[in-house]
Design an enzyme around this catalytic site. Structure first.
Site, PDB file in Angstrom:
ATOM      1  N   SER A 109       0.830  -1.208   0.000  1.00  0.00           N
ATOM      2  CA  SER A 109       0.000   0.000   0.000  1.00  0.00           C
ATOM      3  C   SER A 109       0.866   1.261   0.000  1.00  0.00           C
ATOM      4  O   SER A 109       1.964   1.275   0.562  1.00  0.00           O
ATOM      5  CB  SER A 109      -0.875  -0.008   1.259  1.00  0.00           C
ATOM      6  OG  SER A 109      -1.443   1.260   1.479  1.00  0.00           O
ATOM      7  N   TYR A 132      -2.317   5.578  -4.191  1.00  0.00           N
ATOM      8  CA  TYR A 132      -3.384   6.551  -3.980  1.00  0.00           C
ATOM      9  C   TYR A 132      -2.942   7.825  -4.684  1.00  0.00           C
ATOM     10  O   TYR A 132      -1.795   8.267  -4.526  1.00  0.00           O
ATOM     11  CB  TYR A 132      -3.590   6.847  -2.487  1.00  0.00           C
ATOM     12  CG  TYR A 132      -4.392   5.808  -1.754  1.00  0.00           C
ATOM     13  CD1 TYR A 132      -5.616   5.368  -2.256  1.00  0.00           C
ATOM     14  CD2 TYR A 132      -3.959   5.282  -0.544  1.00  0.00           C
ATOM     15  CE1 TYR A 132      -6.368   4.422  -1.566  1.00  0.00           C
ATOM     16  CE2 TYR A 132      -4.714   4.345   0.142  1.00  0.00           C
ATOM     17  CZ  TYR A 132      -5.908   3.924  -0.377  1.00  0.00           C
ATOM     18  OH  TYR A 132      -6.648   2.994   0.297  1.00  0.00           O
ATOM     19  N   THR A 158      -5.835   2.666  -6.930  1.00  0.00           N
ATOM     20  CA  THR A 158      -7.114   2.499  -6.219  1.00  0.00           C
ATOM     21  C   THR A 158      -8.008   3.701  -6.486  1.00  0.00           C
ATOM     22  O   THR A 158      -7.630   4.840  -6.191  1.00  0.00           O
ATOM     23  CB  THR A 158      -6.844   2.321  -4.710  1.00  0.00           C
ATOM     24  OG1 THR A 158      -6.060   1.137  -4.547  1.00  0.00           O
ATOM     25  CG2 THR A 158      -8.136   2.183  -3.931  1.00  0.00           C
ATOM     26  N   LYS A 256      -8.260  -0.578  -9.253  1.00  0.00           N
ATOM     27  CA  LYS A 256      -8.909  -1.304  -8.152  1.00  0.00           C
ATOM     28  C   LYS A 256     -10.027  -0.461  -7.559  1.00  0.00           C
ATOM     29  O   LYS A 256      -9.805   0.707  -7.219  1.00  0.00           O
ATOM     30  CB  LYS A 256      -7.862  -1.619  -7.079  1.00  0.00           C
ATOM     31  CG  LYS A 256      -8.428  -2.203  -5.800  1.00  0.00           C
ATOM     32  CD  LYS A 256      -7.300  -2.642  -4.881  1.00  0.00           C
ATOM     33  CE  LYS A 256      -7.800  -3.160  -3.558  1.00  0.00           C
ATOM     34  NZ  LYS A 256      -8.236  -2.096  -2.649  1.00  0.00           N
ATOM     35  N   HIS A 280     -13.703  -1.936  -1.691  1.00  0.00           N
ATOM     36  CA  HIS A 280     -12.741  -1.624  -0.629  1.00  0.00           C
ATOM     37  C   HIS A 280     -13.088  -2.401   0.646  1.00  0.00           C
ATOM     38  O   HIS A 280     -12.912  -1.912   1.763  1.00  0.00           O
ATOM     39  CB  HIS A 280     -12.735  -0.124  -0.342  1.00  0.00           C
ATOM     40  CG  HIS A 280     -11.375   0.454  -0.031  1.00  0.00           C
ATOM     41  ND1 HIS A 280     -10.603   1.078  -0.966  1.00  0.00           N
ATOM     42  CD2 HIS A 280     -10.648   0.493   1.122  1.00  0.00           C
ATOM     43  CE1 HIS A 280      -9.468   1.500  -0.405  1.00  0.00           C
ATOM     44  NE2 HIS A 280      -9.475   1.147   0.863  1.00  0.00           N
TER      45      HIS A 280
HETATM   46  C1  LIG Z   1      -7.360  -2.406   7.324  1.00  0.00           C
HETATM   47  C2  LIG Z   1      -7.507  -2.231   5.838  1.00  0.00           C
HETATM   48  C3  LIG Z   1      -6.725  -1.282   5.198  1.00  0.00           C
HETATM   49  C4  LIG Z   1      -6.811  -1.142   3.804  1.00  0.00           C
HETATM   50  N1  LIG Z   1      -5.961  -0.267   3.168  1.00  0.00           N
HETATM   51  C5  LIG Z   1      -5.990  -0.199   1.818  1.00  0.00           C
HETATM   52  C6  LIG Z   1      -5.040   0.610   1.122  1.00  0.00           C
HETATM   53  O1  LIG Z   1      -4.167   1.203   1.722  1.00  0.00           O
HETATM   54  N2  LIG Z   1      -5.136   0.660  -0.231  1.00  0.00           N
HETATM   55  C7  LIG Z   1      -6.099  -0.031  -0.926  1.00  0.00           C
HETATM   56  O2  LIG Z   1      -6.150   0.056  -2.147  1.00  0.00           O
HETATM   57  N3  LIG Z   1      -6.995  -0.802  -0.290  1.00  0.00           N
HETATM   58  C8  LIG Z   1      -6.954  -0.935   1.058  1.00  0.00           C
HETATM   59  N4  LIG Z   1      -7.832  -1.752   1.698  1.00  0.00           N
HETATM   60  C9  LIG Z   1      -8.789  -2.544   0.915  1.00  0.00           C
HETATM   61  C10 LIG Z   1      -8.183  -3.901   0.543  1.00  0.00           C
HETATM   62  O3  LIG Z   1      -7.149  -3.729  -0.410  1.00  0.00           O
HETATM   63  C11 LIG Z   1      -9.226  -4.847  -0.063  1.00  0.00           C
HETATM   64  O4  LIG Z   1      -9.897  -4.204  -1.126  1.00  0.00           O
HETATM   65  C12 LIG Z   1     -10.256  -5.346   0.945  1.00  0.00           C
HETATM   66  O5  LIG Z   1      -9.673  -5.537   2.209  1.00  0.00           O
HETATM   67  C13 LIG Z   1     -10.859  -6.655   0.457  1.00  0.00           C
HETATM   68  O6  LIG Z   1     -11.822  -7.124   1.321  1.00  0.00           O
HETATM   69  P1  LIG Z   1     -11.557  -8.235   2.459  1.00  0.00           P
HETATM   70  O7  LIG Z   1     -10.832  -7.550   3.565  1.00  0.00           O
HETATM   71  O8  LIG Z   1     -12.935  -8.635   2.845  1.00  0.00           O
HETATM   72  O9  LIG Z   1     -10.741  -9.351   1.842  1.00  0.00           O
HETATM   73  C14 LIG Z   1      -7.743  -1.926   3.071  1.00  0.00           C
HETATM   74  C15 LIG Z   1      -8.526  -2.871   3.741  1.00  0.00           C
HETATM   75  C16 LIG Z   1      -8.406  -3.029   5.110  1.00  0.00           C
HETATM   76  C17 LIG Z   1      -9.234  -4.098   5.785  1.00  0.00           C
END
Ligand SMILES: Cc1cc2nc3c(=O)[nH]c(=O)nc-3n(C[C@H](O)[C@H](O)[C@H](O)COP(=O)(O)O)c2cc1C
Length: 383
Positions: A109, A132, A158, A256, A280
Site C-alpha cells: 500500500s 493513492y 485504487t 482497483k 474496498h
Molecule cells: C485495514 C484495511 C486497510 C486497507 N488499506 C488499503 C489501502 O491502503 N489501499 C487499498 O487500495 N486498499 C486498502 N484496503 C482494501 C483492501 O485492499 C481490499 O480491497 C479489501 O480488504 C478486500 O476485502 P476483504 O478484507 O474482505 O478481503 C484496506 C482494507 C483493510 C481491511
C-alpha cells in the site's frame, strides 16, 4: 495447555483480537457506516452454490496459474492494506516474505509502514505497488519512479477512495479524529496490550509511512502522517486523468475499486490492463452491492478485453473457486492475511496461504476439475 490449530479466518481473527489494541483490531475488522456492505460481501459468496461431480479422474489437481504475467501457486494475491506494519513487527516485510515463500504476489500500500525500499530489500520476487492519487503530482511521479526502481512491474491504482469512508469504529475508538480525547482513548487501549507495545511499537519502530517519509519530513508520528494524507487525497480526479498516469507507468496498470459495468468499460478504454472488482472491503460506500453479486456483469462487459480480479469477503479456498467459477481470473484477500499476520507473523500467514491452497485443491477435486483455467460457469449449480 496445548492450543488448537488455527484453520479458518475466524480462528486467526480471534487470535489477532487477543493481541492487538482495540483501535487497531477494529481498524482492520470494521467497515463503513452500518457495515452492511461489509457483511454482504461475505454473505454473497456463501450463496454461490457449486456442482458436486463424481467419478472424474482428479488425480492430478494443479492450483498453479499466472496473474498478469507472474507465476503463482494459486490464483490469489495479498491486497494492499494500509498500516499493515502496525499489526506485527515490520509487518509488510514479514508479509512479503510469506507471500514469496507461498508463491503469491504481495501488494504494498501507499500507506504501508515499511516503504518501497525496505520491502524490495526483503522480497525475492517482484511485488505490486498500490497507488493513492495525491494532490501533489510531484509526489505521485516520485512514487512511480521508486516503485519502478524497486522492481515493481504492476501498479494498482485504487479509484474508490476520493476521500475516506465514514468508519464508525475508528471514530469511536479514537483511531480517527484529532485532539486530546482520541489520544487518551488510544493510550488506554495501548496499555491493555503491553505485549504489542513492546513487540511492535518499541522493537518494531520507527512507526512511519516508509514510502512517504521523504515527502513529509516534519511528520514525527502517525497522526501527523494521517493529517498529511487526508489533506492529500484528491477528490477531483476523473477518468480523464488516467492518461497522465498511463503515460508515466511503463508496466501493467490495474484499476482497483470498480463496481459498475459502465466504469469498467471506461477503465479499459482509458488504458487499464486489468481491474479489481472491489468496494474496498465495505470500507467506503455502505449500501454498495456485494462484489460477488456484481462480478458476472463486469466480466460480461470487459472480460474479453481485460483481466478481471475480485476482492471483498473471500474467506476460504472454496470462495476462491467460486470467484473463478463466476469469471474472475484471481482474487485479492485483505483482512484474512492481516489477521493471520497479526496472530502469528510470517509463520501465521504462511500457514493460512498453505491451508487455502489445500482447500482450493480439495474443492477442485470434488467439483471434478484439475486445472485452474478449466474452472468456469459449468461448475455453478443453478437448480
Ligand atoms: C485495514 C484495511 C486497510 C486497507 N488499506 C488499503 C489501502 O491502503 N489501499 C487499498 O487500495 N486498499 C486498502 N484496503 C482494501 C483492501 O485492499 C481490499 O480491497 C479489501 O480488504 C478486500 O476485502 P476483504 O478484507 O474482505 O478481503 C484496506 C482494507 C483493510 C481491511
Amino acid at each position: 495447555m496445548i492450543r488448537t490449530v488455527p484453520v479458518s479466518v475466524e480462528d486467526h481473527r480471534a487470535s489477532a483480537q487477543r493481541r492487538l489494541p482495540r483501535f487497531l483490531f477494529d481498524y482492520i475488522d470494521g467497515g463503513a457506516g452500518a457495515e452492511q456492505t461489509l457483511a454482504a460481501n461475505a454473505a454473497a459468496w456463501s450463496q454461490v452454490r457449486l456442482r458436486q461431480r463424481v467419478l472424474v479422474d482428479v488425480g492430478g489437481v494443479d492450483t498453479s496459474t499466472s496473474l498478469l504475467g507472474e507465476p503463482c501457486a494459486q490464483p490469489l494475491l495479498l491486497a494492499p492494506v494500509g498500516l499493515a506494519g502496525m499489526m506485527a513487527r515490520r509487518g509488510e516485510v514479514q508479509a512479503v516474505r510469506a507471500a514469496n515463500a507461498a508463491r503469491v504476489p504481495f501488494t504494498l500500500s501507499t500507506v504501508g509502514l515499511c516503504g518501497l525500499d525496505e520491502v524490495a530489500a526483503a522480497a525475492s520476487a517482484p511485488f505490486w505497488f498500490q497507488l493513492y492519487w495525491l494532490r501533489d503530482r510531484g509526489i505521485v511521479q516520485a512514487l512511480l519512479d521508486r516503485a519502478h526502481a524497486a522492481g515493481c512491474k504492476t501498479l494498482v491504482f485504487t479509484v474508490d477512495l476520493p476521500l475516506a469512508g465514514m468508519r464508525l469504529r475508528d471514530l469511536r475508538n479514537g483511531m480517527a479524529g484529532a485532539g486530546l480525547r482520541p489520544k487518551l482513548l488510544k493510550a488506554a487501549q495501548l496499555l491493555a496490550r503491553p505485549g504489542w507495545l513492546w513487540d511492535v511499537a518499541v522493537r518494531g519502530g520507527p512507526l512511519r509511512l516508509g514510502s512517504l517519509e521523504t515527502h513529509v519530513p516534519t511528520a514525527r508520528d502517525l497522526d501527523a502522517f494521517r493529517s498529511f494524507i487526508d489533506a492529500q487525497f484528491d477528490p477531483t480526479v476523473t477518468f480523464a486523468d488516467l492518461a497522465w498516469l498511463r503515460a508515466r507507468w511503463p508496466g501493467t496498470l490495474v484499476l482497483k475499486g470498480i463496481l459498475d459495468a459502465d466504469d469498467a468499460r471506461s477503465a479499459v478504454a482509458a488504458g487499464a490492463d486489468a481491474l479489481v472488482v472491489s468496494n474496498h472491503g465495505g470500507r467506503q460506500l455502505d449500501g454498495a452491492v456485494a462484489t460477488a453479486a456484481r462480478l458476472p456483469a463486469i466480466v460480461a462487459a470487459v472480460g474479453d478485453r481485460s483481466t478481471v480480479l475480485v476482492d471483498g469477503g473471500v474467506r476460504s479456498g472454496v470462495d476462491v473457486f467460486r470467484a473463478l467459477a463466476l469469471g474472475a481470473r484471481g482474487v485479492m484477500i485483505g483482512r484474512p492475511w492481516v489477521f493471520a499476520l497479526a496472530a502469528a507473523g510470517e509463520r501465521g500467514l504462511g500457514a493460512l496461504l498453505a491451508h487455502w491452497r489445500r482447500e482450493l485443491a480439495t474443492t477442485m477435486a470434488l467439483a471434478g476439475v484439475t486445472r485452474i483455467d478449466a474452472i468456469g460457469a459449468q461448475h455453478l449449480d443453478h437448480d
